[in-house]
Enzyme design. Structure first.
Site, PDB file in Angstrom:
ATOM      1  N   THR A  16      24.658  38.704  30.400  1.00 40.63           N
ATOM      2  CA  THR A  16      24.791  38.601  31.852  1.00 40.63           C
ATOM      3  C   THR A  16      23.707  37.742  32.467  1.00 40.63           C
ATOM      4  OG1 THR A  16      25.914  40.736  32.065  1.00 40.63           O
ATOM      5  CG2 THR A  16      24.736  39.944  34.006  1.00 40.63           C
ATOM      6  N   THR A  94      22.995  43.255  28.360  1.00 38.83           N
ATOM      7  CA  THR A  94      22.531  44.646  28.382  1.00 38.83           C
ATOM      8  C   THR A  94      23.473  45.607  27.668  1.00 38.83           C
ATOM      9  OG1 THR A  94      23.584  45.038  30.529  1.00 38.83           O
ATOM     10  CG2 THR A  94      21.292  44.294  30.549  1.00 38.83           C
ATOM     11  N   ASP A  95      24.703  45.164  27.361  1.00 40.86           N
ATOM     12  CA  ASP A  95      25.641  46.061  26.680  1.00 40.86           C
ATOM     13  C   ASP A  95      25.052  46.653  25.411  1.00 40.86           C
ATOM     14  OD1 ASP A  95      27.621  45.749  28.558  1.00 40.86           O
ATOM     15  OD2 ASP A  95      28.857  44.382  27.365  1.00 40.86           O
TER      16      ASP A  95
END
Length: 332
Positions: A16, A94-95
């Site tokens: 992201t 960040t997943d």
């Protein structure tokens, strides 16, 4: 206060933090290079930290693989061997930050800290948090007070140990927390402030030398165990995310016993905060019953961390008692 004469290596993986709008889909995709990300942080020019930048991958966090992390770990080690770099920053989606940080920490054998950061808001949104996180991560990587701390996660000016950090919300900029203990440090006024002791380091595991497949089975209400048969012959190890402190329905006891006689089966808690017990409950399907049948306790590791540790052990060639020993040392 600024840090003088310090040098930090920055590896960009995508995610992201590096996303912009794709005209073809209307959604955001990872397209920004590592240099693009740093150019959006003008405060770095007066930080007193010199940067060595590498555009390593451009992938969503969900698409990173074990091979990517193995290559990254080797690249970090090569960068740190000469001692010219004081720390490393990794930017990624960040997943999977809590998983990649844990795995990198298992392989990290140098004193220089590795700081993993990302963003919850992509650069096209108001209040995008990527630049602030990169700035704080660079300061943290250059700070001598974090030497020996291993791999850490930094978002929202909070620094978390890889062992404890969890992503606890899907969209909040404050998504990353350490439920068991809180952050070990914070960044304020360009300075790293320790709020607790540095994490206890695990024994170093060497990079994988073979392929391994490790499954994760989450126990659910009314589970009859039939789906456990799917794993038979299709994985080298299995992690069971059980209820509470390590409990499963009685109907799962025999299938799990059968699997544990053939492959390592690790017993974790699906809660993700707190340990699996070993000697409290004694009913069929309790933690005491399952451990007595050959399952391996995950301690306070989350199911995802337990899977990564089991994968690392098996990929390095560990078998039987050595797998159990590794979990005993790392998980406690």
């Amino acid at each position: 206060m600024t840090v003088s004469a310090r040098k930090v290596a920055v590896f960009s993986l995508g995610g992201t933090i590096a996303m912009t709008t794709d005209p073809a889909t209307g959604g955001v995709v990872p397209a920004l290079s590592a240099h693009d990300l740093l150019a959006a942080v003008p405060a770095l020019a007066t930080s007193g930290v010199s940067l060595k930048v590498r555009d390593f991958r451009r992938l969503p966090g969900a698409s990173l693989t074990f091979e990517d992390l193995t290559d990254l770990s080797a690249a970090i080690a090569a960068e740190l061997e000469g001692g010219e770099v004081d720390g490393v920053v990794i930017t990624q989606g960040t997943d999977t930050i809590e998983e990649t940080a844990f795995l990198l920490d298992l392989y990290h054998g140098h004193e220089q800290p590795v700081i993993v950061t990302g963003a919850m808001r992509n650069p096209t949104l108001p209040g995008a948090d990527g630049p602030a996180n990169i700035h704080a991560a660079v300061l943290a990587a250059a700070d001598p007070g974090l030497r020996g701390a291993g791999c850490l996660v930094l978002l929202g000016d909070e620094i978390h140990a890889a062992r404890n950090v969890r992503k606890s919300h899907t969209t909040s900029p404050a998504a990353f927390t350490s439920p068991a203990c809180g952050p070990i440090a914070r960044v304020a006024e360009n300075t790293v402030w320790l709020t607790g002791s540095l994490p206890r380091r695990r024994p170093l595991l060497e990079a994988p030398s073979r392929q391994a497949r490790v499954g994760l089975y989450t126990v659910t209400f009314g589970d009859d165990g039939v789906l456990l048969d799917v794993w038979e012959g299709h994985c080298d190890g299995l992690v069971v995310a059980a209820f509470g402190v390590g409990h499963v329905p009685e109907r799962l006891v025999e299938p799990l016993t059968k699997l544990a006689s053939r492959i390592p089966v690790v017993l974790a808690s699906r809660i993700g905060n707190g340990p699996v017990l070993s000697d409290t409950y004694g009913f069929p399907g309790s933690e005491k019953d399952l451990l007595g049948r050959g399952l391996i306790g995950a301690g306070d590791l989350s199911p995802y961390q337990a899977r990564l540790l089991l994968h690392a052990a098996l990929a390095h060639g560990a078998e039987g008692a050595s797998v159990r020993e590794i979990f005993g040392v790392v998980a406690g």
